[in-house]
Write a protein that holds these residues in place. Structure first.
Motif, PDB file in Angstrom:
ATOM      1  N   LEU A 271       0.826  -1.212   0.000  1.00  0.00           N
ATOM      2  CA  LEU A 271       0.000   0.000   0.000  1.00  0.00           C
ATOM      3  C   LEU A 271       0.859   1.259   0.000  1.00  0.00           C
ATOM      4  N   MET A 272       1.925   1.233   0.759  1.00  0.00           N
ATOM      5  CA  MET A 272       2.814   2.405   0.763  1.00  0.00           C
ATOM      6  C   MET A 272       3.475   2.586  -0.597  1.00  0.00           C
ATOM      7  N   GLY A 273       3.798   1.484  -1.254  1.00  0.00           N
ATOM      8  CA  GLY A 273       4.347   1.579  -2.599  1.00  0.00           C
ATOM      9  C   GLY A 273       3.350   2.148  -3.589  1.00  0.00           C
ATOM     10  N   ALA A 274       2.060   1.934  -3.314  1.00  0.00           N
ATOM     11  CA  ALA A 274       1.008   2.474  -4.179  1.00  0.00           C
ATOM     12  C   ALA A 274       0.635   3.902  -3.797  1.00  0.00           C
ATOM     13  N   HIS A 311     -10.526  -1.673  -6.390  1.00  0.00           N
ATOM     14  CA  HIS A 311     -11.817  -0.997  -6.466  1.00  0.00           C
ATOM     15  C   HIS A 311     -11.822   0.399  -5.853  1.00  0.00           C
ATOM     16  N   SER A 312     -10.646   0.947  -5.578  1.00  0.00           N
ATOM     17  CA  SER A 312     -10.655   2.283  -4.985  1.00  0.00           C
ATOM     18  C   SER A 312      -9.440   3.073  -5.450  1.00  0.00           C
ATOM     19  N   GLU A 313      -9.496   4.333  -5.200  1.00  0.00           N
ATOM     20  CA  GLU A 313      -8.358   5.236  -5.406  1.00  0.00           C
ATOM     21  C   GLU A 313      -7.990   5.808  -4.039  1.00  0.00           C
ATOM     22  N   ALA A 314      -7.718   4.895  -3.141  1.00  0.00           N
ATOM     23  CA  ALA A 314      -7.531   5.262  -1.733  1.00  0.00           C
ATOM     24  C   ALA A 314      -6.269   6.084  -1.533  1.00  0.00           C
ATOM     25  N   ASP A 335     -10.461   4.981   2.201  1.00  0.00           N
ATOM     26  CA  ASP A 335     -11.288   5.924   1.461  1.00  0.00           C
ATOM     27  C   ASP A 335     -11.117   5.677  -0.028  1.00  0.00           C
ATOM     28  N   GLY A 336     -11.723   6.536  -0.815  1.00  0.00           N
ATOM     29  CA  GLY A 336     -11.507   6.492  -2.260  1.00  0.00           C
ATOM     30  C   GLY A 336     -12.258   5.425  -3.003  1.00  0.00           C
ATOM     31  N   VAL A 337     -13.333   4.898  -2.424  1.00  0.00           N
ATOM     32  CA  VAL A 337     -14.128   3.895  -3.146  1.00  0.00           C
ATOM     33  C   VAL A 337     -14.774   4.560  -4.357  1.00  0.00           C
ATOM     34  N   ARG A 338     -14.558   3.972  -5.526  1.00  0.00           N
ATOM     35  CA  ARG A 338     -15.063   4.603  -6.751  1.00  0.00           C
ATOM     36  C   ARG A 338     -16.571   4.486  -6.865  1.00  0.00           C
ATOM     37  N   ASP A 369     -19.774   8.468   1.455  1.00  0.00           N
ATOM     38  CA  ASP A 369     -18.671   9.410   1.253  1.00  0.00           C
ATOM     39  C   ASP A 369     -17.431   8.728   0.699  1.00  0.00           C
ATOM     40  N   GLY A 370     -17.591   7.524   0.153  1.00  0.00           N
ATOM     41  CA  GLY A 370     -16.469   6.844  -0.484  1.00  0.00           C
ATOM     42  C   GLY A 370     -15.580   6.074   0.454  1.00  0.00           C
ATOM     43  N   ARG A 371     -16.044   5.797   1.662  1.00  0.00           N
ATOM     44  CA  ARG A 371     -15.244   5.038   2.610  1.00  0.00           C
ATOM     45  C   ARG A 371     -15.754   3.592   2.653  1.00  0.00           C
ATOM     46  N   PHE A 372     -14.824   2.707   2.909  1.00  0.00           N
ATOM     47  CA  PHE A 372     -15.126   1.272   2.933  1.00  0.00           C
ATOM     48  C   PHE A 372     -14.615   0.687   4.235  1.00  0.00           C
ATOM     49  N   HIS A 373     -15.420  -0.217   4.819  1.00  0.00           N
ATOM     50  CA  HIS A 373     -15.071  -0.820   6.104  1.00  0.00           C
ATOM     51  C   HIS A 373     -15.263  -2.329   6.023  1.00  0.00           C
ATOM     52  N   LEU A 374     -14.207  -3.066   6.318  1.00  0.00           N
ATOM     53  CA  LEU A 374     -14.253  -4.523   6.389  1.00  0.00           C
ATOM     54  C   LEU A 374     -13.945  -4.929   7.826  1.00  0.00           C
TER      55      LEU A 374
END
Length: 388
Positions: A271-274, A311-314, A335-338, A369-374
């Motif tokens: 994730l940090m690399g992304a 599935h996101s641009e978090a 965040d950043g759910v498309r 608001d584009g947030r995702f929770h698992l």
């Protein structure tokens, strides 16, 4: 039937052995009549015995064949009545040579009558009815003492042979049921293994291929600007590809083991690399968890990371592991759910199955608001495995 061998030969041979056993008793009475075993018979009596014996054989074997398949043939009441008539009506005319035909009749009654009346009613009626006829015929040719001895002999042999004929039919039916059950269990095991492999490959390749795609794109962008870093990304991509190949081979052998510590570290690096600001909070829990929790939560981290990349641009992601009240919970927020997902998908569906198998649950939700929770929650002990 439960060993490693193939029981198909037993299944094929059992009906023929059953027919041979029953046929031996079915042909005995016509042979006794034809050979004048106990008394002399006329030509008409011999012809009748041969024809009636053939009819009895067809009727009885029809009953047995149906019983082996756990069914009753059409008009079984009438064929059973015909069998009884051909057994008892000629008995005074043909004598004791015809008496053994009552053995298959008793077995037919036990097989054809509905449960539980087959044994509790069919056997006593056939046993007592045959015994009465036997006594009447014996009293004509033997003394009282000899009749008593013959009745003792009858009491044991008739019961043993009747239950032998009945038991062999039930045994062949059991063999067939065991074979069908074994085949169904084999098919079920194949289906379960197919589901396991497809689920593990989905969970495994999802993140790995996302990482390969991400690092490949990054290396392509860095190549004209920073060749040294681009070379590093390409080397990292190659290592990921090799690791993925090893994991795929391990999955096919059911030897793929994941640990929560490794998955969290890999997710953080990916994730940090992304370019995703990633925060890991494990202060409330120890990462050295029981094996059932390690596997489920590690797969949850992998699936959450894969979903985020796909599935996101978090820009931010938080992974929190906590322990409270005898339960362990994992929360992944980004965040950043498309767009709101249309369903759970096979990955989240597989994760829910894994959590349920460990006695817990998994739930995912996307907000407006584009947030995702698992969230995944498991008991500290595997309720489905450790339950006494």
């Amino acid at each position: 039937m439960t060993g490693p061998g193939h029981p198909r030969g037993i299944v094929r041979a059992a009906p023929w052995l059953l027919v041979a056993l029953h046929l031996a008793l079915l042909v005995m009475s016509p042979i006794l009549v034809a050979t004048d075993a106990i008394r002399q018979h006329t030509a008409n009596q011999v012809v009748f015995a041969l024809v009636a014996g053939a009819v009895l054989a067809v009727v009885h074997l029809r009953h047995v064949r149906a019983a082996v398949s756990d069914r009753r043939p059409v008009a079984w009441q009438w064929t059973l009545a015909l069998q009884a008539a051909l057994v008892y009506a000629p008995l005074p005319w043909l004598g004791l040579d015809w008496a053994s035909t009552s053995l298959p009749l008793t077995a037919s009654a036990m097989l054809m009558l509905p449960r539980p009346w087959g044994v509790s009613v069919g056997f006593p009626i056939g046993y007592v009815g045959s015994g009465i006829g036997y006594v009447l015929l014996l009293s004509q040719i033997l003394s009282t003492g000899d009749v008593v001895l013959e009745l003792v002999y009858y009491a044991f042999t008739w019961a043993v042979f009747s239950f032998m004929l009945y038991g062999t039919a039930r045994l062949v039916r059991l063999v067939n049921e065991l074979y069908r059950t074994r085949a169904e269990l084999a098919d079920l095991a194949v289906d379960e293994e197919r589901v396991r492999v497809s689920r593990d490959l989905h969970d495994l390749l999802g993140q790995s291929l996302s990482a390969i795609s991400l690092k490949g794109d990054l290396a392509a962008r860095l190549l004209p600007l920073d060749p040294v870093r681009a070379r590093h990304e390409i080397t990292s991509l190659t290592e990921i590809a090799r690791s993925t190949l090893r994991d795929v081979r391990a999955v096919t052998r059911d030897e793929h083991h994941v640990t929560l510590r490794e998955e969290i570290a890999a997710a953080q690096g990916l994730l940090m690399g992304a370019g995703v600001d990633t925060r890991i909070d494990t202060a409330g829990a120890d990462l050295d968890l029981p094996e059932h929790a390690q596997r489920v939560l590690a797969w949850a981290v992998r699936e959450g990371t894969t979903n985020l990349l796909r599935h996101s641009e978090a820009t931010t992601c938080t992974i929190t592991l906590a322990r409270s009240g005898g339960a362990m919970s994992l929360d992944i927020r980004n965040d950043g759910v498309r767009q709101p997902p249309g369903g759970d998908g096979s990955g989240l569906g597989g994760l829910k199955d894994r959590a349920a198998a460990a006695g817990g649950w998994a739930r995912s939700e996307a907000s407006g608001d584009g947030r995702f929770h698992l969230r995944v929650e498991l008991p500290e002990t595997n309720a489905l495995v450790d339950r006494p």
